[in-house]
Design an enzyme around this catalytic site. Structure first.
Site, short mmCIF file in Angstrom:
data_model
loop_
_atom_site.label_atom_id
_atom_site.label_comp_id
_atom_site.label_asym_id
_atom_site.label_seq_id
_atom_site.Cartn_x
_atom_site.Cartn_y
_atom_site.Cartn_z
CE1 TYR A 54 -62.84 -20.94 -28.07
CE2 TYR A 54 -63.81 -21.40 -30.20
CZ TYR A 54 -63.27 -21.85 -29.01
OH TYR A 54 -63.17 -23.19 -28.77
CG HIS A 113 -66.04 -23.64 -23.72
ND1 HIS A 113 -65.89 -22.45 -24.37
CD2 HIS A 113 -64.99 -24.38 -24.13
CE1 HIS A 113 -64.81 -22.48 -25.12
NE2 HIS A 113 -64.24 -23.64 -24.98
N1 LIG Z 1 -63.63 -27.04 -26.47
C1 LIG Z 1 -62.47 -26.50 -26.19
O1 LIG Z 1 -62.10 -26.29 -25.02
C2 LIG Z 1 -61.54 -26.15 -27.32
C3 LIG Z 1 -60.18 -25.88 -27.07
C4 LIG Z 1 -59.36 -25.59 -28.14
C5 LIG Z 1 -59.88 -25.56 -29.42
N2 LIG Z 1 -61.22 -25.78 -29.65
C6 LIG Z 1 -61.80 -25.72 -31.02
O2 LIG Z 1 -61.03 -26.54 -31.87
C7 LIG Z 1 -60.54 -25.77 -32.97
C8 LIG Z 1 -59.21 -26.32 -33.44
O3 LIG Z 1 -58.22 -26.19 -32.45
P1 LIG Z 1 -57.08 -25.06 -32.51
O4 LIG Z 1 -57.53 -23.93 -33.34
O5 LIG Z 1 -56.72 -24.77 -31.10
O6 LIG Z 1 -55.84 -25.80 -33.14
P2 LIG Z 1 -55.60 -26.62 -34.50
O7 LIG Z 1 -56.79 -26.63 -35.36
O8 LIG Z 1 -54.99 -27.89 -34.10
O9 LIG Z 1 -54.46 -25.75 -35.18
C9 LIG Z 1 -54.68 -24.48 -35.71
C10 LIG Z 1 -53.34 -23.99 -36.30
O10 LIG Z 1 -52.96 -24.85 -37.38
C11 LIG Z 1 -52.70 -24.06 -38.54
N3 LIG Z 1 -53.16 -24.82 -39.69
C12 LIG Z 1 -54.42 -25.06 -40.08
N4 LIG Z 1 -54.46 -25.81 -41.19
C13 LIG Z 1 -53.16 -26.03 -41.52
C14 LIG Z 1 -52.54 -26.71 -42.59
N5 LIG Z 1 -53.27 -27.35 -43.50
N6 LIG Z 1 -51.19 -26.73 -42.65
C15 LIG Z 1 -50.45 -26.10 -41.69
N7 LIG Z 1 -50.98 -25.43 -40.67
C16 LIG Z 1 -52.33 -25.39 -40.58
C17 LIG Z 1 -53.47 -22.78 -38.35
O11 LIG Z 1 -52.83 -21.76 -39.07
P3 LIG Z 1 -53.60 -20.59 -39.86
O12 LIG Z 1 -54.64 -20.08 -38.91
O13 LIG Z 1 -52.53 -19.64 -40.20
O14 LIG Z 1 -54.26 -21.20 -41.08
C18 LIG Z 1 -53.39 -22.59 -36.84
O15 LIG Z 1 -52.15 -21.99 -36.51
C19 LIG Z 1 -60.49 -24.36 -32.39
O16 LIG Z 1 -60.33 -23.37 -33.38
C20 LIG Z 1 -61.78 -24.32 -31.64
O17 LIG Z 1 -62.87 -24.12 -32.51
C21 LIG Z 1 -62.04 -26.11 -28.61
#
Ligand SMILES: NC(=O)c1ccc[n+]([C@@H]2O[C@H](COP(=O)([O-])OP(=O)(O)OC[C@H]3O[C@@H](n4cnc5c(N)ncnc54)[C@H](OP(=O)(O)O)[C@@H]3O)[C@@H](O)[C@H]2O)c1
Length: 284
Positions: A54, A113
């Protein structure tokens, strides 16, 4: 936090943690992101997921700054090793660099990962060695489908895998077909990433779903809270929403209060059907 997940090693972690992808990428949002993570920690989301990938380490550095005021034992810190480093030559160096950026002396969980070219037995051997050295408490994998998990469990020590982190939200339920039942049987916990489908952007219409809106209205909560409550409904899943603003962190932590009933679950099944056949693993 009311909802905890008991991992197979006996450690309990909050069912709602915090993701950090894209956090720490821009100087202008740094202050808000640190505040968002601290707000989340104080609301009980003490599990933080990050990765060396990241922002090429920038997220880990920001996490380090955000967690500085807290006692290490209060937190459950997860990071991930890139496939190119998941080998004898590089893994320990990669872990040391991650820990240095985060300002910590051990990780609670270190995840592979996604699968790369290194033979799986070599990666497992390296993970086990780091656990024996006390640099990581546990290890796990990410983006592993059932074939990968079966292969992993066929390797010496492979059944020491504590967690599989995969994409999972109401509109992406493919893993329910055979991967999740397989994991349940072997007590491998699911860490659900993209639980908010990246603010709905991964599925057209998700954030305008009538079914989700009706359930949110019934519980007096937000649609995002319904999505998170749904993700952690089985008591065995940890969801890691990412929030860059404290308002979102508070909403996400508050999803812990929402208990969906049979009627809600049936409504979600109707709107977002469970899989009727094997689906390719959804990845981001
Ligand atoms: N292992 C893997 O390959 C992999 C892949 C993808 C993700 N991940 C992990 O999983 C985590 C979560 O996935 P993600 O970040 O891709 O997507 P997510 O958590 O599904 O969505 C994040 C988005 O949702 C918004 N958000 C958060 N809380 C909210 C709320 N209460 N109301 C409205 N919008 C909201 C955030 O906005 P703001 O930022 O503006 O608050 C951001 O734009 C990642 O950050 C990472 O740590 C792992």
């Amino acid at each position: 936090m009311k909802h905890m997940v008991k991992l197979s090693n006996g450690v309990s972690v909050p069912a709602l943690g915090q993701g950090t992808w894209f956090i720490g990428d821009r100087a202008g949002t740094r202050k808000d992101e640190i505040e968002a993570l601290r707000t989340g920690i104080e609301a009980g989301m003490t599990l933080i997921d990050t990765a060396e990938m990241y922002g090429s380490g920038r997220s880990e550095s920001l996490v380090g700054e955000a967690i500085a005021p807290y006692g290490r034992e209060e937190l459950f810190l997860v990071s991930k090793v890139l496939p190119g480093n998941a080998n004898r030559r590089n893994m320990e160096k990669a872990l040391d660099a991650s820990m240095k950026r985060m300002g910590v002396e051990y990780l609670d969980l270190y995840l592979y990962h996604w699968r790369g070219a290194t033979p799986l037995p070599e990666t497992v051997e390296c993970l086990i060695k780091l656990k024996e050295k006390g640099k990581i408490r546990e290890w796990g994998v990410s983006n592993f489908d059932i074939d990968d998990m079966e292969e992993l469990f066929g390797i010496d020590g492979g059944n020491g895998c504590l967690v599989n982190q995969d994409l999972y939200h109401a509109a992406s339920r493919g893993i329910e077909w055979n991967l999740l039942p397989w994991m349940r049987e072997r007590k491998v916990a699911l860490m659900a990433y993209c639980p908010l489908a990246q603010a709905g952007s991964l599925r057209d219409g998700l954030f305008a779903s009538k079914a989700l809106e009706e359930i949110a209205k019934k519980h007096g909560c937000s649609l995002t809270q319904v999505l998170l409550a749904w993700d952690i409904r089985d008591g065995n899943t940890i969801a890691i929403p990412k929030a860059g603003r404290k308002e979102h962190s508070l909403l996400n932590a508050g999803a812990d209060e929402i208990l969906l009933d049979e009627e809600d679950l049936a409504k979600i099944d109707e709107a977002f059907a469970p899989p009727a056949r094997k689906m390719p693993l959804d990845v981001q």
